[in-house]
Write a protein that holds these residues in place. Sequence first.
Motif, PDB file in Angstrom:
ATOM      1  N   VAL A 311       0.836  -1.203   0.000  1.00  0.00           N
ATOM      2  CA  VAL A 311       0.000   0.000   0.000  1.00  0.00           C
ATOM      3  C   VAL A 311       0.871   1.254   0.000  1.00  0.00           C
ATOM      4  O   VAL A 311       0.626   2.205  -0.755  1.00  0.00           O
ATOM      5  CB  VAL A 311      -0.946   0.007   1.220  1.00  0.00           C
ATOM      6  CG1 VAL A 311      -1.632   1.358   1.374  1.00  0.00           C
ATOM      7  CG2 VAL A 311      -2.005  -1.090   1.074  1.00  0.00           C
ATOM      8  N   LEU A 312       1.914   1.263   0.825  1.00  0.00           N
ATOM      9  CA  LEU A 312       2.807   2.422   0.887  1.00  0.00           C
ATOM     10  C   LEU A 312       3.589   2.582  -0.412  1.00  0.00           C
ATOM     11  O   LEU A 312       3.867   3.708  -0.845  1.00  0.00           O
ATOM     12  CB  LEU A 312       3.765   2.281   2.068  1.00  0.00           C
ATOM     13  CG  LEU A 312       3.112   2.316   3.463  1.00  0.00           C
ATOM     14  CD1 LEU A 312       4.148   2.095   4.546  1.00  0.00           C
ATOM     15  CD2 LEU A 312       2.380   3.640   3.690  1.00  0.00           C
ATOM     16  N   TYR A 313       3.930   1.470  -1.044  1.00  0.00           N
ATOM     17  CA  TYR A 313       4.639   1.540  -2.325  1.00  0.00           C
ATOM     18  C   TYR A 313       3.741   2.149  -3.406  1.00  0.00           C
ATOM     19  O   TYR A 313       4.181   3.010  -4.182  1.00  0.00           O
ATOM     20  CB  TYR A 313       5.100   0.150  -2.750  1.00  0.00           C
ATOM     21  CG  TYR A 313       5.713   0.118  -4.134  1.00  0.00           C
ATOM     22  CD1 TYR A 313       6.905   0.782  -4.400  1.00  0.00           C
ATOM     23  CD2 TYR A 313       5.090  -0.553  -5.183  1.00  0.00           C
ATOM     24  CE1 TYR A 313       7.472   0.773  -5.669  1.00  0.00           C
ATOM     25  CE2 TYR A 313       5.645  -0.574  -6.456  1.00  0.00           C
ATOM     26  CZ  TYR A 313       6.837   0.094  -6.695  1.00  0.00           C
ATOM     27  OH  TYR A 313       7.379   0.092  -7.951  1.00  0.00           O
ATOM     28  N   VAL A 314       2.486   1.720  -3.447  1.00  0.00           N
ATOM     29  CA  VAL A 314       1.540   2.297  -4.405  1.00  0.00           C
ATOM     30  C   VAL A 314       1.386   3.789  -4.140  1.00  0.00           C
ATOM     31  O   VAL A 314       1.322   4.600  -5.076  1.00  0.00           O
ATOM     32  CB  VAL A 314       0.169   1.597  -4.328  1.00  0.00           C
ATOM     33  CG1 VAL A 314      -0.846   2.288  -5.240  1.00  0.00           C
ATOM     34  CG2 VAL A 314       0.297   0.129  -4.731  1.00  0.00           C
ATOM     35  N   ALA A 315       1.340   4.157  -2.854  1.00  0.00           N
ATOM     36  CA  ALA A 315       1.225   5.576  -2.495  1.00  0.00           C
ATOM     37  C   ALA A 315       2.425   6.362  -3.006  1.00  0.00           C
ATOM     38  O   ALA A 315       2.287   7.467  -3.545  1.00  0.00           O
ATOM     39  CB  ALA A 315       1.108   5.719  -0.983  1.00  0.00           C
ATOM     40  N   TYR A 316       3.623   5.789  -2.859  1.00  0.00           N
ATOM     41  CA  TYR A 316       4.839   6.455  -3.323  1.00  0.00           C
ATOM     42  C   TYR A 316       4.809   6.657  -4.836  1.00  0.00           C
ATOM     43  O   TYR A 316       5.114   7.743  -5.328  1.00  0.00           O
ATOM     44  CB  TYR A 316       6.059   5.625  -2.918  1.00  0.00           C
ATOM     45  CG  TYR A 316       7.329   6.049  -3.629  1.00  0.00           C
ATOM     46  CD1 TYR A 316       7.983   7.218  -3.275  1.00  0.00           C
ATOM     47  CD2 TYR A 316       7.845   5.283  -4.679  1.00  0.00           C
ATOM     48  CE1 TYR A 316       9.136   7.620  -3.933  1.00  0.00           C
ATOM     49  CE2 TYR A 316       8.991   5.678  -5.346  1.00  0.00           C
ATOM     50  CZ  TYR A 316       9.638   6.845  -4.975  1.00  0.00           C
ATOM     51  OH  TYR A 316      10.764   7.252  -5.629  1.00  0.00           O
ATOM     52  N   VAL A 317       4.444   5.613  -5.573  1.00  0.00           N
ATOM     53  CA  VAL A 317       4.401   5.705  -7.034  1.00  0.00           C
ATOM     54  C   VAL A 317       3.319   6.693  -7.471  1.00  0.00           C
ATOM     55  O   VAL A 317       3.512   7.480  -8.399  1.00  0.00           O
ATOM     56  CB  VAL A 317       4.154   4.317  -7.670  1.00  0.00           C
ATOM     57  CG1 VAL A 317       3.973   4.429  -9.179  1.00  0.00           C
ATOM     58  CG2 VAL A 317       5.325   3.386  -7.358  1.00  0.00           C
ATOM     59  N   ALA A 318       2.172   6.666  -6.776  1.00  0.00           N
ATOM     60  CA  ALA A 318       1.083   7.580  -7.120  1.00  0.00           C
ATOM     61  C   ALA A 318       1.508   9.030  -6.933  1.00  0.00           C
ATOM     62  O   ALA A 318       1.056   9.928  -7.653  1.00  0.00           O
ATOM     63  CB  ALA A 318      -0.140   7.284  -6.258  1.00  0.00           C
ATOM     64  N   TYR A 319       2.391   9.266  -5.972  1.00  0.00           N
ATOM     65  CA  TYR A 319       2.869  10.636  -5.713  1.00  0.00           C
ATOM     66  C   TYR A 319       3.995  11.029  -6.665  1.00  0.00           C
ATOM     67  O   TYR A 319       4.004  12.139  -7.207  1.00  0.00           O
ATOM     68  CB  TYR A 319       3.352  10.753  -4.265  1.00  0.00           C
ATOM     69  CG  TYR A 319       3.993  12.087  -3.946  1.00  0.00           C
ATOM     70  CD1 TYR A 319       3.211  13.228  -3.742  1.00  0.00           C
ATOM     71  CD2 TYR A 319       5.379  12.208  -3.859  1.00  0.00           C
ATOM     72  CE1 TYR A 319       3.795  14.448  -3.462  1.00  0.00           C
ATOM     73  CE2 TYR A 319       5.970  13.427  -3.581  1.00  0.00           C
ATOM     74  CZ  TYR A 319       5.175  14.546  -3.378  1.00  0.00           C
ATOM     75  OH  TYR A 319       5.758  15.759  -3.105  1.00  0.00           O
TER      76      TYR A 319
END
Length: 459
Positions: A311-319
Amino acid sequence: MIVLLLLVLSGTTSFAQISSAHMQEEVQIDSVLMFRELAFKAAKTNDAETAAIYIDKYVKRTLDFHFVEHSSFNYISEAPAYQSLVDQYVPQFKWIALFYIYSGLIGFFIVLIINIRKKKDQMAALLLSLFLLIHSVFIIHVGLYTMNYTFELPHTQSMSTVFSFLYGPLLYFYFRRIKTGYKPKWIDALHLVPTLALVIMFLPIYALSAEEKLRMMLGLGNYSSNPYGQLVAVGKILSLVVYATLTLLLFLKTRSHRTQVQTPLYVWQRNIVGFQILYALVYLVYGILLMADVNTGPVFNSQLILMSGMVLYVAYVAYSQPKVLMGFHLESNYLKYKNSGLTNSYSLELKNQLVNLLDEEKIYRENDINLDSLADRLGTTRHSASQIINEHFGQNFFELINSYRIKEAMKILKADTEREKNIIDVAYEVGFNNKVTFNKSFKKINEVTPSQYVKALYS
């Protein structure tokens, strides 16, 4: 006469039943009070084990979990038997649970961001959002459970279980969408049948009252504290393994079709497939241990940490690289040009020529430069020139030219320590025809206007 006798007998029976019910209720009240007093008495004599037994009985009868924290039990507060009850019933802070809840909340925020941003692919955004959402709900649920807050929020019981068979299908169809632009068909609804069956199974549980759910959590209800646990575990293992395999095959089939600019996209897809495969393997071990009735604690936390990390990785990529999430619009460049006849070696040759024209000859300074004139200088067609820009730079013609113009404008403004040049003069010098376009392009790249940039340099 017979009717009258029947009425009398009927009335006698009803009265007996009512009397029996009252007696049972009184007995229950008396036993609850007895458990309470015996717990207090044992605590005062420092008999922690006996006190713990009666505290547990009282809690299970009354569902009053705060009874465990009664001041009368201060005498035995350090005893292991009492601490075991505190760990079991009392809400408490745990760093690992806080990490789960934090990750889940970040997931909710990213779901919102993905859906409010301007995007080209609504379907890919929807599939990724749902995939992220169910993970976030699950890890928040587990975080609350780990800190015993599910006793305070009984309607959270099994709230994430019905998503168990969705993890695999959502990611698989997301991949099909971003890799090939696949449009779901009605027949694809068959992939939702296992989830629908699970919803039907759990509807009676969701319909229970808060009190009935609390009893269920304590193992006292008509359902176990982990309803259909083994059935769900087996089904989830099969779902994860099957869909992880399908997603991996799809990724491997298309991984060779990438260029330099598509490397971030490739890394994103590789990593998310890696997360899915690793999660499937960890859950497989967890399911086997669960069915063998072996302690699953370390493995259970491993899958939660893995989920939270994803979830945090997806958040990083989304940002940092939001366009990567909607990958089909980057990969579509390959699909668009796959029949162009432009070989890899010739593509690289044209790319090097283009870099030379931009870096050495600075053709972007020409305010009348266009795709046709660029193609002429490269000695190729307009179509091939567009392909080179898309594949190797990930931009269209105007985005590429303007990015070079803005970079040089920034260098000029930074070097002009005496502030002798007007901003509009700099805009014309690097190839822009007007100040409006220059300001718009400058802000798009730097998130500040040229004036704000200059002010920041000398403030």
